[in-house]
Design a protein around this motif. Structure first.
Motif, PDB file in Angstrom:
ATOM      1  N   ARG A 206       1.924   0.602   6.131  1.00 56.12           N
ATOM      2  CA  ARG A 206       1.455   0.303   4.764  1.00 56.12           C
ATOM      3  C   ARG A 206       2.480  -0.457   3.915  1.00 56.12           C
ATOM      4  O   ARG A 206       2.125  -0.993   2.862  1.00 56.12           O
ATOM      5  CB  ARG A 206       1.070   1.605   4.046  1.00 56.12           C
ATOM      6  N   THR A 207       3.751  -0.477   4.334  1.00 59.11           N
ATOM      7  CA  THR A 207       4.740  -1.250   3.564  1.00 59.11           C
ATOM      8  C   THR A 207       4.626  -2.751   3.858  1.00 59.11           C
ATOM      9  O   THR A 207       5.309  -3.557   3.235  1.00 59.11           O
ATOM     10  CB  THR A 207       6.199  -0.810   3.889  1.00 59.11           C
ATOM     11  N   LEU A 208       3.756  -3.086   4.826  1.00 63.22           N
ATOM     12  CA  LEU A 208       3.666  -4.496   5.243  1.00 63.22           C
ATOM     13  C   LEU A 208       2.445  -5.214   4.673  1.00 63.22           C
ATOM     14  O   LEU A 208       2.252  -6.393   4.960  1.00 63.22           O
ATOM     15  CB  LEU A 208       3.633  -4.605   6.779  1.00 63.22           C
ATOM     16  N   TYR A 209       1.613  -4.512   3.931  1.00 66.60           N
ATOM     17  CA  TYR A 209       0.448  -5.215   3.368  1.00 66.60           C
ATOM     18  C   TYR A 209       0.117  -4.703   1.965  1.00 66.60           C
ATOM     19  O   TYR A 209       0.613  -3.661   1.529  1.00 66.60           O
ATOM     20  CB  TYR A 209      -0.774  -5.106   4.296  1.00 66.60           C
ATOM     21  N   SER A 210      -0.723  -5.471   1.295  1.00 70.94           N
ATOM     22  CA  SER A 210      -1.168  -5.123  -0.051  1.00 70.94           C
ATOM     23  C   SER A 210      -2.653  -4.794   0.021  1.00 70.94           C
ATOM     24  O   SER A 210      -3.398  -5.453   0.758  1.00 70.94           O
ATOM     25  CB  SER A 210      -0.948  -6.339  -0.959  1.00 70.94           C
ATOM     26  N   GLN A 211      -3.071  -3.822  -0.769  1.00 77.13           N
ATOM     27  CA  GLN A 211      -4.504  -3.483  -0.799  1.00 77.13           C
ATOM     28  C   GLN A 211      -5.324  -4.639  -1.362  1.00 77.13           C
ATOM     29  O   GLN A 211      -6.536  -4.689  -1.190  1.00 77.13           O
ATOM     30  CB  GLN A 211      -4.750  -2.232  -1.671  1.00 77.13           C
TER      31      GLN A 211
ATOM     32  N   ALA B 104       0.831  -1.200   0.000  1.00 76.98           N
ATOM     33  CA  ALA B 104       0.000   0.000   0.000  1.00 76.98           C
ATOM     34  C   ALA B 104       0.871   1.257   0.000  1.00 76.98           C
ATOM     35  O   ALA B 104       0.409   2.349  -0.341  1.00 76.98           O
ATOM     36  CB  ALA B 104      -0.910  -0.015   1.221  1.00 76.98           C
ATOM     37  N   TYR B 105       2.153   1.119   0.389  1.00 74.56           N
ATOM     38  CA  TYR B 105       3.104   2.229   0.311  1.00 74.56           C
ATOM     39  C   TYR B 105       4.462   1.637  -0.060  1.00 74.56           C
ATOM     40  O   TYR B 105       4.789   0.526   0.340  1.00 74.56           O
ATOM     41  CB  TYR B 105       3.213   2.958   1.662  1.00 74.56           C
ATOM     42  N   VAL B 106       5.234   2.411  -0.823  1.00 75.66           N
ATOM     43  CA  VAL B 106       6.571   1.944  -1.202  1.00 75.66           C
ATOM     44  C   VAL B 106       7.584   2.940  -0.632  1.00 75.66           C
ATOM     45  O   VAL B 106       7.661   4.085  -1.076  1.00 75.66           O
ATOM     46  CB  VAL B 106       6.715   1.856  -2.746  1.00 75.66           C
ATOM     47  N   LEU B 107       8.338   2.496   0.358  1.00 75.78           N
ATOM     48  CA  LEU B 107       9.275   3.391   1.056  1.00 75.78           C
ATOM     49  C   LEU B 107      10.556   3.555   0.234  1.00 75.78           C
ATOM     50  O   LEU B 107      11.066   2.593  -0.340  1.00 75.78           O
ATOM     51  CB  LEU B 107       9.610   2.788   2.425  1.00 75.78           C
ATOM     52  N   ASP B 108      11.083   4.791   0.227  1.00 81.23           N
ATOM     53  CA  ASP B 108      12.282   5.067  -0.561  1.00 81.23           C
ATOM     54  C   ASP B 108      13.416   5.589   0.312  1.00 81.23           C
ATOM     55  O   ASP B 108      13.180   6.170   1.375  1.00 81.23           O
ATOM     56  CB  ASP B 108      11.964   6.097  -1.656  1.00 81.23           C
ATOM     57  N   GLU B 109      14.624   5.418  -0.193  1.00 81.28           N
ATOM     58  CA  GLU B 109      15.825   5.846   0.536  1.00 81.28           C
ATOM     59  C   GLU B 109      15.826   7.357   0.793  1.00 81.28           C
ATOM     60  O   GLU B 109      16.423   7.833   1.757  1.00 81.28           O
ATOM     61  CB  GLU B 109      17.057   5.454  -0.288  1.00 81.28           C
ATOM     62  N   LYS B 110      15.141   8.105  -0.069  1.00 80.25           N
ATOM     63  CA  LYS B 110      15.108   9.573   0.120  1.00 80.25           C
ATOM     64  C   LYS B 110      14.291   9.958   1.349  1.00 80.25           C
ATOM     65  O   LYS B 110      14.327  11.100   1.790  1.00 80.25           O
ATOM     66  CB  LYS B 110      14.484  10.242  -1.112  1.00 80.25           C
TER      67      LYS B 110
END
Ligand SMILES: Cc1cc2nc3c(=O)[nH]c(=O)nc-3n(C[C@H](O)[C@H](O)[C@H](O)COP(=O)(O)OP(=O)(O)OC[C@H]3O[C@@H](n4cnc5c(N)ncnc54)[C@H](O)[C@@H]3O)c2cc1C
Length: 398
Positions: A323-328, A289-295
């Protein structure tokens, strides 16, 4: 649960579980323990006959830092508990005395240790069992039974044959997002591919040495990795059985050559340990549900469930959004460990042991809470973490 015609042969023989964890690496261990500590009936499934995944069967015996490199601890809870457990019967190297012997001046020392893989695997197994978790070894998860956006059961193969194991909630801690892929949810593949690795132990005159053949893409200044061209030149996805097998065979040849360079086997010279699973860093992850980035270094998230530093450099700290731990697309499944939803750049930071423990712990608690993880009251989860003494916002650090 209703089985379709071709699933009729499946038998449910393992009982009724609230939470089933797929994969017994560091993420799976943390998820299993945290779900069980929420008084849930938990099953941990692992295809090997030992716990720890890459950290133990893969001989990756460096528990990377729990700190930001500037004297502040950022990862707590099971990430710290497992680090302490890993060296509770002695350590191989990197005893961080300023952290573990309660000095307040942490100086430049990073909060990391080197542990013994086999001892840690057994200690982790004992802790998991003591937490009330059932462990099912020698069990390969081969498909999932999905109905709408729910996972009804996972299908496994082992000495008992082929069986379905139902649960209220599942955690995919396979490292490769196998369950999400089997469920037909969106996943993403690491574009650059993996440099095959062949870390192994050699004992010479009673001295046990770790050889780190095949380094990461970006290595820290302390890294003493040796990188032969034969290894770095051929990258693999880690998701192709034949390719994995060929890479492992090549790595075996290289490591034997390196070992024999110091002489044949003798009473004082032994090839003491080789990995029993392929040493793959980044393969497939969930498209969450969220994609975390290095920035997003030092970026606060309302739904943060933990903090991690950057093992490669001093300074960065990341909040991990729930949200990085699940899919919608899936109601009752979470990801933990090296297959959470992050960009390729971020992946090298979250794939390591402390982050696997942080995300595993959060996923385990979330799995214990509910049947629809997408609607979970994150504030409730955060209260739970806070009660366990786990800071999840950077502003909460001392
Ligand atoms: C060469 C190399 C060097 C590394 N160096 C370091 C380091 O120095 N320090 C550090 O902290 N990290 C390091 N890492 C990364 C780190 O070890 C792992 O990424 C981390 O331990 C991930 O844990 P995990 O639980 O997410 O996944 P894994 O350790 O991969 O665990 C997944 C588990 O699931 C099981 N499994 C998978 N699929 C199935 C299935 N279908 N059915 C049943 N079981 C299944 C596997 O057998 C495994 O036990 C390194 C990795 C590599 C490859």
């Amino acid at each position: 649960m209703v089985f379709s015609e071709d699933q009729k042969q499946l038998r449910d023989i393992y009982g009724d579980y609230d939470v089933v964890i797929a994969g017994g690496g560091i993420a799976g261990i943390a998820a299993a323990i945290s779900a069980a500590r929420c008084n849930k009936h938990v099953l941990l499934i692992e295809r090997m006959y030992m716990l720890g995944g890459l950290a133990t069967a893969g001989l990756v015996t460096i528990y990377l830092p729990l700190c930001d490199g500037k004297g502040h601890q950022v990862s707590f809870g099971l990430a710290e508990e497992l680090l302490r457990l890993s060296i509770s019967r002695g350590w191989e190297r990197d005893y961080p005395s300023t952290w573990l012997d309660s000095s307040s001046d942490h100086g430049k020392e990073r909060y990391q240790v080197r542990f013994n893989a086999q001892v840690f695997a057994i200690l982790a197994e004992q802790l998991v069992r003591k937490s009330g978790v059932d462990i099912l070894y020698g069990t390969q998860i081969c498909s999932v039974l999905r109905s709408g956006d729910s996972i009804e059961a996972i299908v496994v193969e082992n000495k008992d044959g082929r069986n379905a194991i139902p649960a209220t909630c599942f955690v995919d801690a396979t490292g490769d997002a196998d369950l999400f892929e089997m469920a037909g949810a969106d996943t993403a593949i690491y574009k650059r591919g993996n440099i095959p690795a062949a870390w192994f132990y050699e004992t010479v005159d009673g001295k046990n040495m770790l050889h780190m053949l095949g380094a990461a893409d970006i290595v820290s200044s302390d890294d003493d990795a040796v990188i032969p061209d034969e290894i770095t030149s051929s990258r693999i996805s880690g998701l192709d059985a034949k390719e994995n097998s060929d890479a492992v065979i090549r790595c075996h040849g290289l490591l034997l050559e390196k070992f024999l360079a110091n002489g044949d086997v003798s009473e004082t010279h032994s090839l003491s340990a080789i990995a029993s699973i392929p040493q793959l860093r980044m393969t497939r992850r969930i498209a969450g549900a969220y994609v975390l980035d290095e920035k997003e270094d030092h970026v606060p998230f309302y739904d943060s469930v933990g903090l991690v530093g950057d093992w490669r450099k001093r300074g960065p700290v990341f909040e991990i959004p729930f949200r990085t731990l699940y899919s919608q697309q899936i109601r009752n499944m979470l990801a933990a460990g090296r297959c959470i939803s992050v960009t390729d750049d971020m992946w090298d930071i979250t794939r390591v042991i402390p982050a696997a423990a942080v995300t595993g712990e959060a996923a385990g608690i979330a799995a214990a809470y509910g049947s629809d993880v997408r609607c979970l009251d994150v504030a409730k989860l955060q209260v739970h973490l806070r009660t366990n003494g786990i800071p999840f916002h950077i502003e909460d650090l001392d």
